[in-house]
Design an enzyme around this catalytic site. Structure first.
Site, short mmCIF file in Angstrom:
data_model
loop_
_atom_site.label_atom_id
_atom_site.label_comp_id
_atom_site.label_asym_id
_atom_site.label_seq_id
_atom_site.Cartn_x
_atom_site.Cartn_y
_atom_site.Cartn_z
N LEU A 171 2.48 -4.21 0.40
CA LEU A 171 1.02 -4.64 0.87
C LEU A 171 0.67 -3.56 1.82
O LEU A 171 1.57 -2.88 2.60
CB LEU A 171 1.26 -6.01 1.57
CG LEU A 171 1.41 -7.22 0.39
CD1 LEU A 171 2.00 -8.32 1.03
CD2 LEU A 171 0.43 -7.21 -0.51
N PRO A 172 -0.72 -3.47 2.12
CA PRO A 172 -1.19 -2.32 3.04
C PRO A 172 -0.75 -2.32 4.34
O PRO A 172 0.03 -1.41 4.80
CB PRO A 172 -2.68 -2.56 2.73
CG PRO A 172 -2.91 -3.38 1.64
CD PRO A 172 -1.69 -4.23 1.45
N LYS A 215 -3.28 4.12 9.27
CA LYS A 215 -2.44 2.89 9.56
C LYS A 215 -1.17 3.23 10.07
O LYS A 215 -0.45 2.94 10.97
CB LYS A 215 -2.54 1.88 8.53
CG LYS A 215 -1.68 0.69 8.53
CD LYS A 215 -0.42 0.84 7.94
CE LYS A 215 -0.41 1.14 6.59
NZ LYS A 215 0.98 0.99 5.83
N LYS A 231 11.01 5.49 7.89
CA LYS A 231 9.85 5.64 7.06
C LYS A 231 8.49 6.20 8.03
O LYS A 231 8.02 7.31 7.73
CB LYS A 231 9.51 4.46 6.28
CG LYS A 231 8.00 4.46 5.33
CD LYS A 231 7.87 5.70 4.76
CE LYS A 231 6.53 5.71 4.13
NZ LYS A 231 6.30 7.04 3.24
P1 NAD Z 1 -3.05 -0.27 -2.34
O1 NAD Z 1 -3.95 -0.67 -1.23
O2 NAD Z 1 -3.30 0.55 -3.32
O3 NAD Z 1 -2.42 -1.71 -2.60
C1 NAD Z 1 -2.24 -2.94 -2.11
C2 NAD Z 1 -2.46 -4.31 -3.02
O4 NAD Z 1 -1.88 -5.28 -2.13
C3 NAD Z 1 -3.73 -4.23 -3.20
O5 NAD Z 1 -3.85 -4.46 -4.73
C4 NAD Z 1 -4.25 -5.59 -2.79
O6 NAD Z 1 -5.14 -6.17 -3.44
C5 NAD Z 1 -3.09 -6.24 -2.48
N1 NAD Z 1 -3.09 -7.19 -1.24
C6 NAD Z 1 -3.49 -7.14 -0.34
N2 NAD Z 1 -3.25 -8.26 0.67
C7 NAD Z 1 -2.79 -9.30 -0.36
C8 NAD Z 1 -2.28 -10.59 0.19
N3 NAD Z 1 -2.30 -10.95 1.01
N4 NAD Z 1 -1.60 -11.23 -1.21
C9 NAD Z 1 -1.58 -10.42 -2.35
N5 NAD Z 1 -2.04 -9.13 -2.41
C10 NAD Z 1 -2.57 -8.53 -1.43
O7 NAD Z 1 -1.80 0.09 -1.19
P2 NAD Z 1 -0.43 1.13 -1.63
O8 NAD Z 1 -0.82 2.57 -1.80
O9 NAD Z 1 0.06 0.46 -2.96
O10 NAD Z 1 0.48 0.96 -0.66
C11 NAD Z 1 1.23 -0.15 -0.34
C12 NAD Z 1 2.24 -0.02 0.72
O11 NAD Z 1 3.05 1.26 0.34
C13 NAD Z 1 1.41 0.37 2.14
O12 NAD Z 1 2.28 -0.07 3.17
C14 NAD Z 1 1.55 1.81 2.10
O13 NAD Z 1 1.39 2.52 3.33
C15 NAD Z 1 3.00 2.21 1.40
N6 NAD Z 1 3.02 3.51 0.54
C16 NAD Z 1 1.99 3.81 0.00
C17 NAD Z 1 2.18 4.96 -0.83
C18 NAD Z 1 1.32 5.72 -1.69
O14 NAD Z 1 1.31 6.86 -1.78
N7 NAD Z 1 0.19 4.91 -2.03
C19 NAD Z 1 3.51 5.91 -0.56
C20 NAD Z 1 4.52 5.47 0.25
C21 NAD Z 1 4.35 4.08 0.79
#
Ligand code: NAD
Length: 325
Positions: A83-84, A260, A191
């Site tokens: 999750l974000p 963030k 991380k």
């Molecule tokens: P994203 O915003 O694409 O996806 C997050 C998902 O979580 C969304 O589909 C949203 O609808 C869902 N969500 C939010 N709150 C929710 C809840 N209470 N219940 C159910 N679903 C919920 O984010 P992402 O890019 O997939 O990143 C996720 C995590 O991974 C973050 O912490 C980010 O920092 C980390 N991350 C991302 C990347 C990247 O390249 N995108 C790389 C490494 C780490």
């Protein structure tokens, strides 16, 4: 260990053909690829996201949809959150209809979000009598690594949990780069420090390329000189090429999430009492780029601040352009 925990652990024996059911919450840029790879590896899935449409393909391939995080937990042997922000994690785990309402005593929760330890610490304290196993396991590798199942994973928690859950991690990550980095919270810390250093490399590289080019040096010559010098870095050698060659600022990772992470990194520094002047400056540069280009702009968008100062994008000449000179 309680009898109940012992039973649940036996049920989760991954050496048998029957794989445990994985509950997965958060099917965004990262969760989409991670769940696909868990499915490919044969783990039955129960999934949830605030956006039901994000599960359409998974469900078509056999995953079960659950209407709440509590239902995910009730129908799974272990639950993963991706999750974000820490607030989203807290809502999904300890909020109304959250994981803790549905999880059996002795269950397992793995948070793979980039986050800070506070949420998991509070969950651990409030569930001390329930024997819930908790690991932090954030990842590197971007959405491409999530899709290819080659994520790097940094795990904080107890060794027996890490070993027990290794097949689950191996379905999503590169087996050589699944690292048990220490006790609870260590995964989050590693991380955040990786991201902090990478974002610092990005700003430093943008600055030196902009100054060098403005001083009259050819961009390709300058970059080659940097690559051949003691100042070389993985960023200069490899990652910057997505901008210099393709004008790609990586929209797979939103600037809002990068800001963030930088904020969490500074929170972590504050909580352990280390002053981080450079990190604070880098965060400000990222926030300026976010103000100008919006939440959904790619994580490498701060480069554009320097390109705007130059009045031209930083792009390497293509081979045919060089030949025509
Ligand atoms: P994203 O915003 O694409 O996806 C997050 C998902 O979580 C969304 O589909 C949203 O609808 C869902 N969500 C939010 N709150 C929710 C809840 N209470 N219940 C159910 N679903 C919920 O984010 P992402 O890019 O997939 O990143 C996720 C995590 O991974 C973050 O912490 C980010 O920092 C980390 N991350 C991302 C990347 C990247 O390249 N995108 C790389 C490494 C780490």
């Amino acid at each position: 260990m309680s009898e109940q925990n012992e039973r649940i652990r036996k049920d989760m024996d991954m050496t048998t053909d029957t794989k445990p059911t994985v509950g997965f919450i958060g099917l965004g840029s990262m969760g989409a690829g991670m769940t696909r790879n868990l499915q490919r590896a044969g783990f039955p899935l129960v999934v949830n996201d605030l956006r039901p449409e994000s599960a359409t393909e998974l469900v078509a391939r056999g995953a079960l949809w659950a209407d709440s995080a509590a239902q995910v937990a009730a129908a799974s042997d272990l639950v993963i959150t991706m999750l974000p922000t820490p607030r989203h994690v807290a809502d999904a785990v300890s909020g109304p209809g959250g994981v803790l309402e549905g999880m059996a005593d002795g269950g397992t929760w793995i948070d793979m979000s980039t986050s800070v330890p506070e949420v998991a610490d509070a969950v651990r304290a409030s569930t001390a009598s329930r024997g819930i196993r908790i690991l932090d396991a954030p990842v590197s590798g971007m959405s491409v690594g999530a899709a290819s199942g080659m994520l790097q994973i940094f795990i904080g928690g107890e060794s027996d949990d890490v070993e027990r859950l290794r097949p689950v991690f191996e379905a999503m990550g590169d087996p050589e780069r699944i690292l048990h980095v220490g006790p609870h919270g260590a995964g989050y810390a590693v991380k955040l420090m990786i991201n902090q250093l990478w974002f610092s490399h990005l700003v430093a590289t943008a600055e030196v390329l902009a100054v060098g080019v403005k001083a009259g040096v050819d961009l390709g010559v300058l970059r080659d000189a940097l690559v051949a010098s003691p100042a070389n870095s993985n960023f200069v050698e490899r990652d910057v090429l997505s901008i210099l060659e393709n004008g790609d600022y990586d929209e797979g990772f939103a600037l809002a999430l990068a800001c963030k992470d930088l904020g969490l990194s500074i929170d972590l520094a504050r909580s352990v009492g280390v002053s981080v002047e450079l990190s604070a400056l880098v965060e400000q540069v990222f926030r300026r780029a976010r103000n100008l280009h919006g939440d959904r702009a790619g994580e490498m968008t701060p480069f554009r601040l320097y390109e705007d100062m130059l009045g031209t994008p930083l792009r390497l000449a293509r081979v045919e352009e060089v030949a025509a000179r």
